[in-house]
Write a protein that holds these residues in place. Structure first.
Motif, PDB file in Angstrom:
ATOM      1  N   PRO A   1       0.802  -1.233   0.000  1.00  0.00           N
ATOM      2  CA  PRO A   1       0.000   0.000   0.000  1.00  0.00           C
ATOM      3  C   PRO A   1       0.828   1.274   0.000  1.00  0.00           C
ATOM      4  CG  PRO A   1      -0.969  -1.614   1.481  1.00  0.00           C
ATOM      5  CD  PRO A   1       0.351  -2.181   1.044  1.00  0.00           C
ATOM      6  N   ASP A   2       2.006   1.251   0.656  1.00  0.00           N
ATOM      7  CA  ASP A   2       2.800   2.482   0.702  1.00  0.00           C
ATOM      8  C   ASP A   2       3.554   2.747  -0.603  1.00  0.00           C
ATOM      9  OD1 ASP A   2       4.839   0.633   0.830  1.00  0.00           O
ATOM     10  OD2 ASP A   2       5.413   1.092   2.892  1.00  0.00           O
ATOM     11  N   GLU A   3       3.391   1.868  -1.591  1.00  0.00           N
ATOM     12  CA  GLU A   3       3.953   2.125  -2.918  1.00  0.00           C
ATOM     13  C   GLU A   3       2.996   2.917  -3.807  1.00  0.00           C
ATOM     14  OE1 GLU A   3       6.524  -1.111  -4.759  1.00  0.00           O
ATOM     15  OE2 GLU A   3       5.344  -2.303  -3.333  1.00  0.00           O
ATOM     16  N   ILE A   4       1.781   3.150  -3.311  1.00  0.00           N
ATOM     17  CA  ILE A   4       0.797   3.914  -4.088  1.00  0.00           C
ATOM     18  C   ILE A   4       1.098   5.399  -3.937  1.00  0.00           C
ATOM     19  CG2 ILE A   4      -1.639   4.408  -4.453  1.00  0.00           C
ATOM     20  CD1 ILE A   4      -0.806   1.532  -5.112  1.00  0.00           C
ATOM     21  N   GLY A   5       1.545   6.013  -5.022  1.00  0.00           N
ATOM     22  CA  GLY A   5       1.934   7.417  -4.957  1.00  0.00           C
ATOM     23  C   GLY A   5       0.754   8.363  -4.958  1.00  0.00           C
ATOM     24  N   ARG A   6      -0.339   7.952  -5.594  1.00  0.00           N
ATOM     25  CA  ARG A   6      -1.514   8.823  -5.649  1.00  0.00           C
ATOM     26  C   ARG A   6      -2.772   7.975  -5.682  1.00  0.00           C
ATOM     27  NH1 ARG A   6      -3.768  13.097 -10.040  1.00  0.00           N
ATOM     28  NH2 ARG A   6      -4.464  14.718  -8.602  1.00  0.00           N
ATOM     29  N   LEU A   7      -3.798   8.428  -4.994  1.00  0.00           N
ATOM     30  CA  LEU A   7      -5.064   7.719  -4.891  1.00  0.00           C
ATOM     31  C   LEU A   7      -6.164   8.642  -5.394  1.00  0.00           C
ATOM     32  CD1 LEU A   7      -6.115   4.987  -3.664  1.00  0.00           C
ATOM     33  CD2 LEU A   7      -6.605   6.268  -1.581  1.00  0.00           C
ATOM     34  N   VAL A   8      -6.967   8.158  -6.359  1.00  0.00           N
ATOM     35  CA  VAL A   8      -8.028   8.991  -6.927  1.00  0.00           C
ATOM     36  C   VAL A   8      -9.337   8.208  -6.970  1.00  0.00           C
ATOM     37  CG1 VAL A   8      -6.439  10.349  -8.332  1.00  0.00           C
ATOM     38  CG2 VAL A   8      -7.498   8.301  -9.305  1.00  0.00           C
ATOM     39  N   THR A   9     -10.435   8.930  -7.044  1.00  0.00           N
ATOM     40  CA  THR A   9     -11.755   8.305  -7.171  1.00  0.00           C
ATOM     41  C   THR A   9     -12.471   8.869  -8.388  1.00  0.00           C
ATOM     42  OG1 THR A   9     -12.819   9.968  -5.751  1.00  0.00           O
ATOM     43  CG2 THR A   9     -11.988   7.971  -4.681  1.00  0.00           C
ATOM     44  N   TYR A  10     -13.400   8.081  -8.923  1.00  0.00           N
ATOM     45  CA  TYR A  10     -14.249   8.511 -10.028  1.00  0.00           C
ATOM     46  C   TYR A  10     -15.548   7.721  -9.936  1.00  0.00           C
ATOM     47  CZ  TYR A  10     -12.949   4.136 -12.394  1.00  0.00           C
ATOM     48  OH  TYR A  10     -12.749   2.814 -12.706  1.00  0.00           O
ATOM     49  N   GLY A  11     -16.503   8.052 -10.793  1.00  0.00           N
ATOM     50  CA  GLY A  11     -17.739   7.285 -10.828  1.00  0.00           C
ATOM     51  C   GLY A  11     -18.957   8.098 -10.441  1.00  0.00           C
ATOM     52  N   ALA A  12     -20.091   7.380 -10.304  1.00  0.00           N
ATOM     53  CA  ALA A  12     -21.371   8.024 -10.039  1.00  0.00           C
ATOM     54  C   ALA A  12     -21.656   8.205  -8.558  1.00  0.00           C
ATOM     55  CB  ALA A  12     -22.500   7.211 -10.685  1.00  0.00           C
ATOM     56  N   ASN A  13     -20.888   7.542  -7.692  1.00  0.00           N
ATOM     57  CA  ASN A  13     -21.128   7.618  -6.250  1.00  0.00           C
ATOM     58  C   ASN A  13     -19.831   7.899  -5.509  1.00  0.00           C
ATOM     59  OD1 ASN A  13     -23.284   5.653  -7.433  1.00  0.00           O
ATOM     60  ND2 ASN A  13     -24.151   6.357  -5.496  1.00  0.00           N
ATOM     61  N   THR A  14     -19.094   8.890  -5.973  1.00  0.00           N
ATOM     62  CA  THR A  14     -17.791   9.169  -5.375  1.00  0.00           C
ATOM     63  C   THR A  14     -17.940   9.788  -3.994  1.00  0.00           C
ATOM     64  OG1 THR A  14     -17.739  11.300  -6.509  1.00  0.00           O
ATOM     65  CG2 THR A  14     -16.618   9.466  -7.572  1.00  0.00           C
ATOM     66  N   ASP A  15     -17.025   9.401  -3.143  1.00  0.00           N
ATOM     67  CA  ASP A  15     -16.987   9.937  -1.783  1.00  0.00           C
ATOM     68  C   ASP A  15     -15.527  10.144  -1.416  1.00  0.00           C
ATOM     69  OD1 ASP A  15     -17.263  10.681   0.822  1.00  0.00           O
ATOM     70  OD2 ASP A  15     -17.846   8.701   1.560  1.00  0.00           O
ATOM     71  N   VAL A  16     -15.034  11.356  -1.662  1.00  0.00           N
ATOM     72  CA  VAL A  16     -13.650  11.646  -1.306  1.00  0.00           C
ATOM     73  C   VAL A  16     -13.559  12.178   0.122  1.00  0.00           C
ATOM     74  CG1 VAL A  16     -12.914  12.081  -3.669  1.00  0.00           C
ATOM     75  CG2 VAL A  16     -13.831  13.965  -2.312  1.00  0.00           C
ATOM     76  N   GLY A  17     -14.674  12.141   0.841  1.00  0.00           N
ATOM     77  CA  GLY A  17     -14.664  12.581   2.225  1.00  0.00           C
ATOM     78  C   GLY A  17     -14.230  11.505   3.191  1.00  0.00           C
ATOM     79  N   SER A  18     -13.961  10.313   2.680  1.00  0.00           N
ATOM     80  CA  SER A  18     -13.563   9.208   3.544  1.00  0.00           C
ATOM     81  C   SER A  18     -12.052   9.140   3.667  1.00  0.00           C
ATOM     82  CB  SER A  18     -14.111   7.893   2.986  1.00  0.00           C
ATOM     83  OG  SER A  18     -13.757   7.742   1.622  1.00  0.00           O
ATOM     84  N   GLY A  19     -11.417  10.316   3.716  1.00  0.00           N
ATOM     85  CA  GLY A  19      -9.960  10.375   3.728  1.00  0.00           C
ATOM     86  C   GLY A  19      -9.319   9.714   4.911  1.00  0.00           C
ATOM     87  N   GLU A  20     -10.002   9.697   6.042  1.00  0.00           N
ATOM     88  CA  GLU A  20      -9.396   9.118   7.239  1.00  0.00           C
ATOM     89  C   GLU A  20      -9.145   7.627   7.059  1.00  0.00           C
ATOM     90  OE1 GLU A  20     -10.335   8.626  12.039  1.00  0.00           O
ATOM     91  OE2 GLU A  20     -11.515  10.012  10.789  1.00  0.00           O
ATOM     92  N   VAL A  21     -10.123   6.933   6.488  1.00  0.00           N
ATOM     93  CA  VAL A  21      -9.977   5.488   6.277  1.00  0.00           C
ATOM     94  C   VAL A  21      -8.859   5.206   5.286  1.00  0.00           C
ATOM     95  CG1 VAL A  21     -11.083   3.405   5.392  1.00  0.00           C
ATOM     96  CG2 VAL A  21     -12.371   4.994   6.838  1.00  0.00           C
ATOM     97  N   PHE A  22      -8.910   5.847   4.120  1.00  0.00           N
ATOM     98  CA  PHE A  22      -7.882   5.610   3.114  1.00  0.00           C
ATOM     99  C   PHE A  22      -6.516   6.111   3.584  1.00  0.00           C
ATOM    100  CE2 PHE A  22     -11.730   5.571   0.440  1.00  0.00           C
ATOM    101  CZ  PHE A  22     -11.527   4.375  -0.229  1.00  0.00           C
TER     102      PHE A  22
END
Length: 313
Positions: free
Chosen positions: A247-268
């Motif tokens: 997981p720490d090799e992921i340099g960037r995390l993005v979301t897309y789609g019809a039900n996006t929720d980028v407010g869940s930053g604490e979990v991710f």
């Protein structure tokens, strides 16, 4: 030299369209649109709902591209609406051997008696070395549907003037919009920018994942039931573990789609070390001639990315 391509993205009852022009590294968005039907388009293709609606759907697609200059048009579908899997093949196979192995694997994975009953599209994704033998292997993505589904899908594009291509997975389409590692990426434990980027496609009925490495599509996965951020992070880590990416090799995390929720930053953030941001399909456009009407940009990731994918195919 300019090339023009387009894509039709099917999501339930809605079809979204995009047409792009490429000139060297520059991309212009020429047209964008959507249409929603009474029938579920995916179910119509599979013969489960309103077969008489097929003509209306095809007519709508034809009208949208009536004056299109696109030389090639792709059809983008979600991973749970088709048979989608990765399979390793020996590198260097002839075209005939490659096709035979893909057909056999597709029949095996889908429990289909005859390989000829399926229409399959395969795309090489990455090469690797077999640990035990040292031989080169090629990881190939396979998208397959029954022949009767392919026939209906072809009917949808009958009114489009451009050459139609094989079907495109929505996760692959997203990968074409994620770009190479660079500004905004986190650093790996060794202090290098992460070579991997992960996109999470969030929809009401499923969650899909697209992983890129050094700007190229690397892997994909989908989960049917992942309604919470905890569920989505769980399936993401499971996919990464299976292919040996931390997981720490992921340099960037993005979301897309019809039900996006980028407010869940604490979990991710607790899993990947940083929160996701919304993937903007217009970010790298030189010109945008049409913008979505009342919709978030992320819903157009599959159609715009799909148009770019067929350009490069």
């Amino acid at each position: 030299m300019q090339s023009i391509s387009a894509a039709v993205h099917i999501q339930g009852r809605t079809i979204r369209y995009a047409e792009v022009a490429r000139e060297d590294a520059a991309v212009d968005l020429l047209r964008l649109g959507r249409e929603t039907f009474e029938a579920d388009v995916t179910k119509v293709l599979w013969g489960d709902e309103s077969p008489e609606a097929l003509d209306d759907i095809a007519a709508a697609v034809g009208r949208f591209f009536d004056d299109s200059e696109a030389s090639v048009v792709g059809l983008v579908m979600h991973p749970l609406d088709v048979y989608s899997f990765f399979t390793p093949l020996p590198a260097g196979l002839s075209t005939e051997e490659h096709d035979q192995r893909v057909a056999y694997q597709a029949a095996l994975v889908t429990n289909t008696r005859s390989p000829g009953a399926l229409h399959s599209v395969s795309r090489p994704v990455r090469t690797a070395t077999e640990t035990e033998t040292g031989e080169a292997i090629e990881w190939v993505h396979v998208l397959a549907v029954p022949q009767e589904v392919e026939a209906r899908a072809s009917t949808v594009l009958d009114g489009v003037a451009g050459e139609t291509t094989g079907r495109i997975l929505s996760s692959e389409a997203a990968a074409h919009l994620m770009g190479p590692p660079g500004e905004g990426d986190s650093e790996s434990p060794e202090g290098q920018e992460g070579a991997y980027r992960l996109a999470i496609g969030q929809y009401a009925g499923h969650t899909e994942y697209a992983l890129t490495r050094d700007g190229a599509w690397h892997h994909a996965h989908a989960a049917q039931h992942a309604p919470t951020a905890e569920d989505q992070a769980y399936y993401a880590v499971g996919m990464l573990n299976r292919i040996g990416v931390a997981p720490d090799e992921i340099g960037r995390l993005v979301t897309y789609g019809a039900n996006t929720d980028v407010g869940s930053g604490e979990v991710f953030g607790s899993v990947f070390g940083h929160a996701p941001v919304a993937l903007d399909p217009f970010e790298r456009m030189r010109r945008v001639w049409a913008e979505p009407d009342g919709e978030e940009p992320g819903v157009y990731v599959p159609s715009i990315g799909g148009a770019l994918a067929v350009t490069r195919a």
